[in-house]
Design a protein around this motif. Structure first.
Motif, PDB file in Angstrom:
ATOM      1  N   TYR A  31       3.928   9.131  -7.365  1.00 40.91           N
ATOM      2  CA  TYR A  31       4.463   8.093  -6.485  1.00 40.91           C
ATOM      3  C   TYR A  31       4.277   7.258  -7.701  1.00 40.91           C
ATOM      4  O   TYR A  31       5.285   6.465  -7.005  1.00 40.91           O
ATOM      5  N   PRO A  85      -9.070   4.646   0.267  1.00 43.79           N
ATOM      6  CA  PRO A  85      -8.807   4.119   1.384  1.00 43.79           C
ATOM      7  C   PRO A  85     -10.544   5.067   2.361  1.00 43.79           C
ATOM      8  O   PRO A  85     -10.308   4.641   3.368  1.00 43.79           O
ATOM      9  N   GLU A 135       0.771  -1.357  -0.294  1.00 43.91           N
ATOM     10  CA  GLU A 135      -0.096   0.132   0.015  1.00 43.91           C
ATOM     11  C   GLU A 135       0.875   0.909  -0.189  1.00 43.91           C
ATOM     12  O   GLU A 135       1.084   1.665   0.689  1.00 43.91           O
ATOM     13  N   GLY A 136       0.606   2.575  -0.888  1.00 39.79           N
ATOM     14  CA  GLY A 136       0.936   3.557  -0.918  1.00 39.79           C
ATOM     15  C   GLY A 136      -0.233   4.806   0.182  1.00 39.79           C
ATOM     16  O   GLY A 136      -0.586   4.187   0.248  1.00 39.79           O
ATOM     17  N   PRO A 137       0.936   5.808   0.371  1.00 42.53           N
ATOM     18  CA  PRO A 137      -0.061   7.041   0.729  1.00 42.53           C
ATOM     19  C   PRO A 137      -1.203   7.114   0.284  1.00 42.53           C
ATOM     20  O   PRO A 137      -1.214   7.165  -0.909  1.00 42.53           O
ATOM     21  N   GLU A 138      -2.012   7.945   1.028  1.00 40.52           N
ATOM     22  CA  GLU A 138      -2.956   8.445   1.084  1.00 40.52           C
ATOM     23  C   GLU A 138      -2.406   9.880   0.323  1.00 40.52           C
ATOM     24  O   GLU A 138      -1.790  10.865   0.733  1.00 40.52           O
ATOM     25  N   MET A 139      -3.399   9.534  -0.819  1.00 40.15           N
ATOM     26  CA  MET A 139      -3.429  11.306  -1.824  1.00 40.15           C
ATOM     27  C   MET A 139      -4.220  12.042  -1.780  1.00 40.15           C
ATOM     28  O   MET A 139      -5.480  11.578  -2.217  1.00 40.15           O
ATOM     29  N   HIS A 193       6.309   3.825  -8.062  1.00 40.04           N
ATOM     30  CA  HIS A 193       6.421   2.403  -7.677  1.00 40.04           C
ATOM     31  C   HIS A 193       4.724   1.999  -8.374  1.00 40.04           C
ATOM     32  O   HIS A 193       3.800   2.239  -8.221  1.00 40.04           O
ATOM     33  N   TYR A 199      -2.938   2.444  -8.648  1.00 41.23           N
ATOM     34  CA  TYR A 199      -2.549   3.511  -6.976  1.00 41.23           C
ATOM     35  C   TYR A 199      -3.011   4.609  -7.830  1.00 41.23           C
ATOM     36  O   TYR A 199      -4.118   5.509  -7.300  1.00 41.23           O
ATOM     37  N   SER A 206      -5.491   6.291  -5.630  1.00 37.10           N
ATOM     38  CA  SER A 206      -5.272   6.629  -3.384  1.00 37.10           C
ATOM     39  C   SER A 206      -5.989   7.243  -3.135  1.00 37.10           C
ATOM     40  O   SER A 206      -5.857   7.232  -2.030  1.00 37.10           O
ATOM     41  N   HIS A 207      -6.861   8.042  -3.635  1.00 32.16           N
ATOM     42  CA  HIS A 207      -7.678   9.231  -2.888  1.00 32.16           C
ATOM     43  C   HIS A 207      -9.075   8.209  -2.012  1.00 32.16           C
ATOM     44  O   HIS A 207      -9.636   8.487  -0.932  1.00 32.16           O
ATOM     45  N   PRO A 223      -4.203   2.856  -0.954  1.00 34.69           N
ATOM     46  CA  PRO A 223      -4.130   2.128   1.019  1.00 34.69           C
ATOM     47  C   PRO A 223      -5.437   1.434   1.000  1.00 34.69           C
ATOM     48  O   PRO A 223      -6.554   2.215   0.492  1.00 34.69           O
TER      49      PRO A 223
END
Length: 382
Positions: A98, A144, A85-89, A102, A136, A140-141, A108
């Motif tokens: 990102y 999550p 899991e990558g970070p939340e954007m 990746h 991703y 990514s928004h 996420p």
């Protein structure tokens, strides 16, 4: 900033590009007819090469590579799980950056294979990205927020293809997926959904698709055994009836039908999936021959007036057939300050709230309405 052009400027721009492409392709008889196969791509590239000073001529090799992940196994296109899991954007631009580093990161909250659906949310949610995108940088928004709401979320990267596999120039960049033949992508999605159903024990899933992802979902429902396995389909900027690309695709198709293979000329540049998504392609003739929908599904179809790809809006909307319900939603209705375009609508708080309400009408909150800028997204936050 309005993403659409004045009709006259748009027409002149389209004619100018068409003229350049036609001139570059040479006489109609000299333009090779390309098929979405590795061998055809290799022949096309080899035809344009010249001998070096030492007499040697570079040669494209028709190497399909090997399938990986949850691939359908067909030559020229693969799929794989999004992992780690990558970070939340909050912005598409940040997510894109990102994703370049990746390319197979999971958004996420997604692909937690031990997740078990709850009675409140009995259907896992499968997220499908669009052309030249990945799981991703598209979700990514949204991902999550779906997970926080109690949904089991799953996604994959489909339509992975290289330059010599008819993926187009976009496939040279890391993480530019959704470029392979769409029928193959549909089969990859079908295999992935079977894995999701087996892991979660759910009879059905819900699907959220962006751009080509919505079209892939429709193909899966109609031709790859998806009917009865999906409860709800929610799409954003989906190419349900093809894209005109501000009129360029329509113009290109007209030139093609007149006997000049301009579509074949730029297939190596934009990739086979994007050619298939042009208005009037044989792919859509087959896809929508029996109507837009299948029985037993609830469809929520979201479009933006500032979408530079799906323009006019009606191209992305659906007409309900027997046993189906369709809610066609214009993102700006009731929220004029949201000026999301094709990519940034997936980073729009309003679009997120529409998805949550569509998936769970009883448990969702009121629709959000905030400024979401064209191109940047995320309320201007990077």
């Amino acid at each position: 900033m309005n993403a659409t052009m004045h009709p006259l400027r748009r027409a002149l721009f389209g004619i100018g590009v068409a003229a350049v492409l036609t001139a570059a392709s040479g006489p109609a008889g000299a333009t090779p007819t390309l098929e979405p196969t590795v061998a055809s791509m290799a022949e096309y590239l080899n035809a344009g090469t010249v001998a070096a000073a030492d007499g040697r001529t570079p040669t494209a090799i028709a190497d399909t590579g090997s399938a990986s992940g949850s691939s359908s196994g067909s030559a020229g296109s693969r799929s794989s799980d999004a992992i780690g899991e990558g970070p939340e954007m909050s912005s598409y631009l940040a997510a894109f950056a990102y994703g370049l580093v990746h390319p197979d990161a999971a958004p996420p909250g997604a692909n937690r294979w031990d997740c078990k659906p709850s009675p409140q949310h009995p259907r896992p949610v499968v997220l499908l990205h669009g052309s030249w995108l990945n799981a991703y940088d598209t979700f990514s928004h949204l991902s999550p927020r779906l997970a926080e709401a109690g949904h089991c979320v799953f996604t994959l990267n489909f339509g992975k293809s290289g330059l010599l596999e008819a993926g187009g120039l976009g496939a040279v960049l890391p993480g530019r997926y959704g470029v392979g033949p769409m029928v193959e992508s549909s089969r990859q999605v079908a295999a992935f959904i079977e894995r999701v159903r087996a892991a979660t024990g759910a009879d059905q899933v819900d699907i959220v698709g962006h751009s080509q992802g919505g079209t892939i979902a429709n193909h899966y429902l109609k031709f790859e055994g998806g009917q009865g396995k999906v409860g709800k389909l929610v799409t954003f900027g989906a190419t349900h009836h093809g894209t005109s690309l501000l009129g360029l695709a329509t113009l290109g198709r007209m030139i093609n039908n007149a006997g000049i293979d301009i579509m074949g000329f730029y297939r190596p540049i934009i990739g086979v999936a994007n050619v298939e998504q042009a208005v009037g392609s044989s792919f859509y003739t087959t896809l929508n021959a029996a109507g837009d929908t299948v029985p037993g599904l609830d469809y929520t179809v979201v479009g933006s007036r500032y979408d530079e790809v799906m323009n006019p809006l009606d191209l992305g909307f659906l007409r309900a057939g027997p046993g189906a319900t369709v809610d066609n939603v214009t993102l700006q209705n009731g929220c004029e300050q949201d000026i999301s375009d094709h990519l940034t609508m997936m980073y729009s708080p309003r679009a997120t709230s529409i998805a949550l309400r569509a998936l769970d009408p009883e448990g969702s909150t009121a629709l959000a309405c905030t400024f979401n800028p064209w191109f940047f997204g995320g309320g201007g936050s990077l």
